[in-house]
Design an enzyme around this catalytic site. Sequence first.
Site, PDB file in Angstrom:
ATOM      1  N   CYS A   3       6.995   6.523   3.166  1.00 42.93           N
ATOM      2  CA  CYS A   3       8.743   7.103   2.300  1.00 42.93           C
ATOM      3  C   CYS A   3       9.724   6.004   2.979  1.00 42.93           C
ATOM      4  O   CYS A   3       8.997   5.156   2.344  1.00 42.93           O
ATOM      5  CB  CYS A   3       9.089   8.306   3.991  1.00 42.93           C
ATOM      6  SG  CYS A   3       8.913   7.332   5.502  1.00 42.93           S
ATOM      7  N   ARG A   9       9.865  10.809   8.042  1.00 43.56           N
ATOM      8  CA  ARG A   9       8.983  11.537   7.482  1.00 43.56           C
ATOM      9  C   ARG A   9       7.494  10.487   7.292  1.00 43.56           C
ATOM     10  O   ARG A   9       6.362  11.302   8.676  1.00 43.56           O
ATOM     11  CB  ARG A   9       9.533  11.453   6.023  1.00 43.56           C
ATOM     12  CG  ARG A   9      10.360  12.062   5.612  1.00 43.56           C
ATOM     13  CD  ARG A   9      10.349  12.781   4.267  1.00 43.56           C
ATOM     14  NE  ARG A   9      11.091  10.366   3.596  1.00 43.56           N
ATOM     15  CZ  ARG A   9      11.434  11.007   2.678  1.00 43.56           C
ATOM     16  NH1 ARG A   9      11.980  11.205   0.966  1.00 43.56           N
ATOM     17  NH2 ARG A   9      11.525   9.558   2.361  1.00 43.56           N
ATOM     18  N   ASP A 117      13.819  13.925   2.066  1.00 38.39           N
ATOM     19  CA  ASP A 117      14.961  12.979   3.255  1.00 38.39           C
ATOM     20  C   ASP A 117      15.388  14.025   3.934  1.00 38.39           C
ATOM     21  O   ASP A 117      16.409  14.555   4.311  1.00 38.39           O
ATOM     22  CB  ASP A 117      15.141  11.932   2.622  1.00 38.39           C
ATOM     23  CG  ASP A 117      15.828  10.793   3.188  1.00 38.39           C
ATOM     24  OD1 ASP A 117      15.591  10.614   4.614  1.00 38.39           O
ATOM     25  OD2 ASP A 117      15.760   9.438   2.572  1.00 38.39           O
TER      26      ASP A 117
HETATM   27  P1  4NP Z   1      12.321   7.720   6.123  1.00 42.44           P
HETATM   28  O1  4NP Z   1      14.167   8.487   6.071  1.00 42.44           O
HETATM   29  O2  4NP Z   1      12.535   7.089   4.818  1.00 42.44           O
HETATM   30  O3  4NP Z   1      11.868   9.812   6.379  1.00 42.44           O
HETATM   31  O4  4NP Z   1      12.120   7.136   6.620  1.00 42.44           O
HETATM   32  C1  4NP Z   1      15.148   7.791   5.849  1.00 42.44           C
HETATM   33  C2  4NP Z   1      14.850   6.512   6.791  1.00 42.44           C
HETATM   34  C3  4NP Z   1      16.627   6.037   6.116  1.00 42.44           C
HETATM   35  C4  4NP Z   1      17.425   5.687   6.003  1.00 42.44           C
HETATM   36  C5  4NP Z   1      17.244   6.792   4.289  1.00 42.44           C
HETATM   37  C6  4NP Z   1      15.800   6.903   4.607  1.00 42.44           C
HETATM   38  N1  4NP Z   1      17.904   5.050   5.497  1.00 42.44           N
HETATM   39  O5  4NP Z   1      18.766   4.911   4.873  1.00 42.44           O
HETATM   40  O6  4NP Z   1      18.417   3.710   6.730  1.00 42.44           O
END
Ligand code: 4NP
Length: 146
Positions: A3, A9, A117
Amino acid sequence: MVCLGNICRSPLAEGILQSKLSSQSFFVDSAGTAGYHVGELPDKRSIEVANKYGINITDQRSRKFNKSDFKEFDFIFAMDENNYDDIVSMSDNYEETQKVKMILNELYPKENRSVPDPYYGGDQGFENVYRMLDEACNIIASKLEK
Ligand code: 4NP
């Protein structure tokens, strides 16, 4: 399992798929296309929803996807289209590109649906993500164990 941040995720996807496979035969890992959270534990909301379903993901630490992952892994599952495009842009050849799949295409072939997300949302988003990844991982596990 890939991800963006490797804290929401893909850690869930890693934990869920590993729980459905015999760990001696398969190595499941996860990574993020961005390095914002490298070295961190999964988001506490991911830890909580995994715990609720009996899966412990607290041994995981965020890491960034890198080109050697194309050599190391047979399948690379992207959570959304941005992840897919970012991973594919790092591939060197057709064989590497072909390893990259949209994880929800396991459930909805060719629709290129994204796992939303959940980072900026509430707990219900994590529950939804958990359920869709659980269904997708049932299919992946049944294909791999054949
Ligand atoms: P992930 O979610 O891609 O599912 O781990 C996110 C975690 C952090 C961020 C964006 C999405 N961020 O912008 O820090």
